[in-house]
Motif scaffolding. Structure first.
Motif, PDB file in Angstrom:
ATOM      1  N   LEU A   8       0.858  -1.177   0.000  1.00 46.66           N
ATOM      2  CA  LEU A   8       0.000   0.000   0.000  1.00 46.66           C
ATOM      3  C   LEU A   8       0.896   1.229   0.000  1.00 46.66           C
ATOM      4  CD1 LEU A   8      -2.568  -1.218   2.686  1.00 46.66           C
ATOM      5  CD2 LEU A   8      -2.844  -1.262   0.206  1.00 46.66           C
ATOM      6  N   MET A   9       0.920   1.948  -1.104  1.00 46.81           N
ATOM      7  CA  MET A   9       1.837   3.070  -1.240  1.00 46.81           C
ATOM      8  C   MET A   9       1.360   4.301  -0.481  1.00 46.81           C
ATOM      9  SD  MET A   9       3.926   1.410  -2.929  1.00 46.81           S
ATOM     10  CE  MET A   9       5.147   2.691  -3.191  1.00 46.81           C
ATOM     11  N   ASN A  10       0.084   4.357  -0.174  1.00 45.70           N
ATOM     12  CA  ASN A  10      -0.439   5.442   0.654  1.00 45.70           C
ATOM     13  C   ASN A  10      -0.007   5.200   2.102  1.00 45.70           C
ATOM     14  OD1 ASN A  10      -2.483   6.592   2.585  1.00 45.70           O
ATOM     15  ND2 ASN A  10      -3.289   7.485   0.675  1.00 45.70           N
TER      16      ASN A  10
ATOM     17  N   GLN B  84      -8.292  -2.592 -11.425  1.00 48.40           N
ATOM     18  CA  GLN B  84      -8.556  -1.999 -12.724  1.00 48.40           C
ATOM     19  C   GLN B  84      -7.436  -2.255 -13.724  1.00 48.40           C
ATOM     20  OE1 GLN B  84      -9.670   2.183 -12.320  1.00 48.40           O
ATOM     21  NE2 GLN B  84     -11.511   1.734 -13.487  1.00 48.40           N
ATOM     22  N   ILE B  85      -6.201  -2.353 -13.234  1.00 48.62           N
ATOM     23  CA  ILE B  85      -5.074  -2.534 -14.168  1.00 48.62           C
ATOM     24  C   ILE B  85      -4.647  -3.994 -14.282  1.00 48.62           C
ATOM     25  CG2 ILE B  85      -4.248  -0.196 -13.714  1.00 48.62           C
ATOM     26  CD1 ILE B  85      -2.149  -1.342 -11.876  1.00 48.62           C
ATOM     27  N   SER B  86      -5.448  -4.894 -13.710  1.00 48.27           N
ATOM     28  CA  SER B  86      -5.069  -6.312 -13.712  1.00 48.27           C
ATOM     29  C   SER B  86      -5.621  -7.081 -14.903  1.00 48.27           C
ATOM     30  CB  SER B  86      -5.571  -6.981 -12.430  1.00 48.27           C
ATOM     31  OG  SER B  86      -6.990  -7.067 -12.449  1.00 48.27           O
TER      32      SER B  86
ATOM     33  N   TRP C 244      -8.993  -0.920  -5.793  1.00 51.17           N
ATOM     34  CA  TRP C 244      -9.674  -0.964  -7.076  1.00 51.17           C
ATOM     35  C   TRP C 244      -8.904  -0.148  -8.124  1.00 51.17           C
ATOM     36  CZ3 TRP C 244     -13.488  -3.803  -9.074  1.00 51.17           C
ATOM     37  CH2 TRP C 244     -13.974  -3.429 -10.334  1.00 51.17           C
ATOM     38  N   ASP C 245      -8.505   1.064  -7.740  1.00 51.58           N
ATOM     39  CA  ASP C 245      -7.849   1.953  -8.697  1.00 51.58           C
ATOM     40  C   ASP C 245      -6.444   1.477  -9.066  1.00 51.58           C
ATOM     41  OD1 ASP C 245     -10.085   3.526  -8.599  1.00 51.58           O
ATOM     42  OD2 ASP C 245      -9.214   5.060  -7.308  1.00 51.58           O
ATOM     43  N   ASN C 246      -5.721   0.906  -8.104  1.00 54.60           N
ATOM     44  CA  ASN C 246      -4.313   0.622  -8.312  1.00 54.60           C
ATOM     45  C   ASN C 246      -3.993  -0.837  -8.634  1.00 54.60           C
ATOM     46  OD1 ASN C 246      -2.745   3.278  -7.544  1.00 54.60           O
ATOM     47  ND2 ASN C 246      -4.366   3.050  -6.004  1.00 54.60           N
ATOM     48  N   PHE C 247      -4.969  -1.729  -8.460  1.00 48.20           N
ATOM     49  CA  PHE C 247      -4.677  -3.142  -8.705  1.00 48.20           C
ATOM     50  C   PHE C 247      -5.727  -3.813  -9.593  1.00 48.20           C
ATOM     51  CE2 PHE C 247      -2.222  -2.083  -5.001  1.00 48.20           C
ATOM     52  CZ  PHE C 247      -1.008  -2.696  -5.258  1.00 48.20           C
TER      53      PHE C 247
ATOM     54  N   TYR D 288      -8.549   2.429  -3.021  1.00 48.53           N
ATOM     55  CA  TYR D 288      -7.134   2.337  -3.391  1.00 48.53           C
ATOM     56  C   TYR D 288      -6.860   1.033  -4.153  1.00 48.53           C
ATOM     57  CZ  TYR D 288      -2.065   1.938  -2.835  1.00 48.53           C
ATOM     58  OH  TYR D 288      -0.721   1.788  -3.072  1.00 48.53           O
TER      59      TYR D 288
END
Length: 542
Positions: free
Chosen positions: A320-322, A415-417, A410-413, A408
């Protein structure tokens, strides 16, 4: 008595802890009369409050015996006179003298019209006047059972924090439930008194007096009882008098009650809750403190879950980058290969509520997902404990944290998977978070989510999307299923029909306990997932 008679009776009076001389009888009568007049003046409305500065004291004098520097029980006699000569009948006598007022309690031990409360050093009955009468179990007898309240301190050096803690948890709740028409109180547990060895400051007495002034329409009578340090007792008396005259008490520093006090108050609460509805033992239960090297049980279980998912199913932690989310949820988001989302609620790691549910359900869910060749994203929404000053208490904060981490992920993993067939599973409090995710990411989710499952217990309600897009609600109704106990109160109610129609299928399960509901429902959930995916494949080939 002449001088020789005084000498001859010296041993007798010393055994009773009494000091006598030629003026003793007159002084004792004047002292008792002074408290009577002070109480009558307030009871008749001639004064709002009064302070009787008298000697000798009275609270050790029993109905048939004088003792402990006391000859007449000033407060007890004054209370009875007020009852006999005025319309006031319900009287609270609060005794914050460092010794138990055995005489006062004895006078009203079977009388429900007088509530007697005492805070005193007890030390397992070894502190004067000794014996079990001042114990927390000594609560009155006959009609007066429950109308004697003892807060027996187990040691000396009890201070402002301890007394005020007892006031807030025991004394004021009981006093307000009793609703006295007059308050009589007496004290001597002042800081600097070497005999009493208590540490109540003048400001502490002032705050307690201020709290008492909110009772009985402000009709308060203060009577000086003991006190063996003139400087200490005079400062405390002055602070009390200022409050009686309408001044605000001096500010106190931040206070924390001692372990001895919190333990005592808790034990008293357990005893007094038998008689008073306003006393809540759970609210008084001492909170454990831990060293920096210790870990909560929930953290240990989370660590075990992470280890188990990694070693048995090759599931890896999602970084988690946040920074804020990492501090709250690190180690709680695990995934395998391509992604499928599954949200577990805090029930899977809170052993206080759900006992040993964690590992059993993880094995069942993850084992099935791996067997079917599904990828799995596992999110536990119970945030990590943080320092007290960084915590916003309450359910709302936990809900917001869960919503943030899902957005976080959904947007970062997800959706781009390139995942094109996603099943969403929310359990318990997690249902609110997944529905919020649907509201906030409706366009993207409607493209790839093929099944939307909520598992709700008896105390929870299923959530539906709030709208926004015109086709969101029809899409949700087509793709959703709600798993709930068959005994859920919403099912047979016709007034809930409109709410239920917002959801797709309703799947009742004959299991009421939350810790077993989702495990019992797993076969039905598995069948629903398979059928959803089969339908998708059929659509793709036509």
């Amino acid at each position: 008595m002449n001088e020789q008679q005084f000498v001859d009776s010296e041993e007798y009076y010393e055994q009773l802890s009494l000091y006598v001389n030629e003026g003793t009888t007159t002084a004792a009568m004047l002292s008792c009369g002074g408290v009577i007049e002070a109480a009558l003046a307030v009871a008749r409305g001639e004064m709002h409050k009064s302070f009787a500065i008298v000697r000798p004291p009275g609270h050790h004098a029993e109905p048939d015996e004088h003792m402990g520097f006391c000859f007449f029980n000033n407060a007890a006699v004054a209370a009875r006179v007020v009852q006999q000569q005025t319309s006031i009948k319900r009287i609270l006598i609060l005794d914050w003298d460092v010794h138990h007022g055995n005489g006062t309690q004895r006078a009203f031990n079977d009388d429900p019209s007088v509530l007697y409360i005492s805070l005193h050093r007890y030390e397992e009955g070894t502190f004067y006047p000794c014996g079990p009468f001042g114990s927390l179990e000594s609560c009155g007898e006959g009609p007066g059972l429950g109308y004697s309240v003892n807060v027996p301190w187990p040691c000396p050096e009890m201070g402002d924090a301890d007394y005020i803690h007892a006031f807030q948890r025991i004394i004021m709740p009981i006093a307000m439930e009793f609703a006295p028409e007059l308050v009589i109180t007496g004290f001597d547990a002042a800081e600097g008194d070497e005999l009493g060895e208590c540490l109540v400051t003048p400001a502490g007495y002032a705050h307690m007096t201020h709290m008492l002034s909110g009772l009985a329409g402000g009709k308060v009578v203060v009577a000086l009882e003991g006190g063996y340090n003139l400087d200490s007792i005079s400062k405390s008396a002055l602070a009390v008098t200022r409050v009686l005259l309408g001044q605000a008490p001096d500010e106190l520093p931040p206070l924390t009650a001692s372990e001895e006090a919190t333990e005592t108050v808790w034990l008293v609460a357990k005893e007094q809750s038998k008689y008073w509805k306003s006393v809540d033992p759970k609210a008084c239960e001492p909170q454990e403190t831990f060293e920096d090297i210790s870990f909560s049980i929930s953290e240990i279980l989370k660590g075990h879950r992470q280890y188990y998912l990694y070693t048995k199913h090759n599931m890896m932690e999602i970084p988690l980058m946040n920074e804020n989310l990492a501090n709250r949820f690190s180690g709680q988001v695990m995934c395998t290969g391509n992604l499928r989302v599954e949200l577990e609620s805090s029930s899977t790691c809170d052993v206080h509520m759900h006992k040993s549910y964690l590992i059993d359900f993880s094995k069942q869910l993850v084992g099935w997902a791996r067997k079917e060749g599904y990828s799995l994203l596992d999110v536990n929404i119970l945030p990590k404990p943080v320092e007290k000053h960084n915590v916003t208490r309450g359910r709302q904060h936990m809900d917001e944290s869960a919503k943030d981490v899902l957005i976080y992920l959904w947007d970062n993993f997800i959706q781009i998977s390139n995942a094109s067939r996603v099943i969403v599973l929310g359990h318990g409090p997690g249902c609110r978070a997944v529905v919020d995710l649907l509201n906030r990411r409706a366009v993207g989710m409607m493209k790839v989510v093929k099944g939307f499952i909520q598992v709700v217990g008896l105390q929870d309600q299923p959530h539906a999307p709030s709208g926004g897009l015109d086709d969101l609600r029809p899409w949700y109704k087509k793709h959703s299923v709600v798993v709930t106990p068959s005994a859920h109160p919403m099912l047979p109610r016709t007034d809930k029909a409109n709410e239920l129609r917002k959801h797709g299928s309703i799947l009742p399960i004959d299991e009421a306990q939350p810790i077993r509901l989702i495990r019992t429902a797993m076969p039905a959930i598995q069948d629903y997932v398979k059928q959803s995916l089969i339908a998708i494949n059929a659509e793709a080939t036509t």
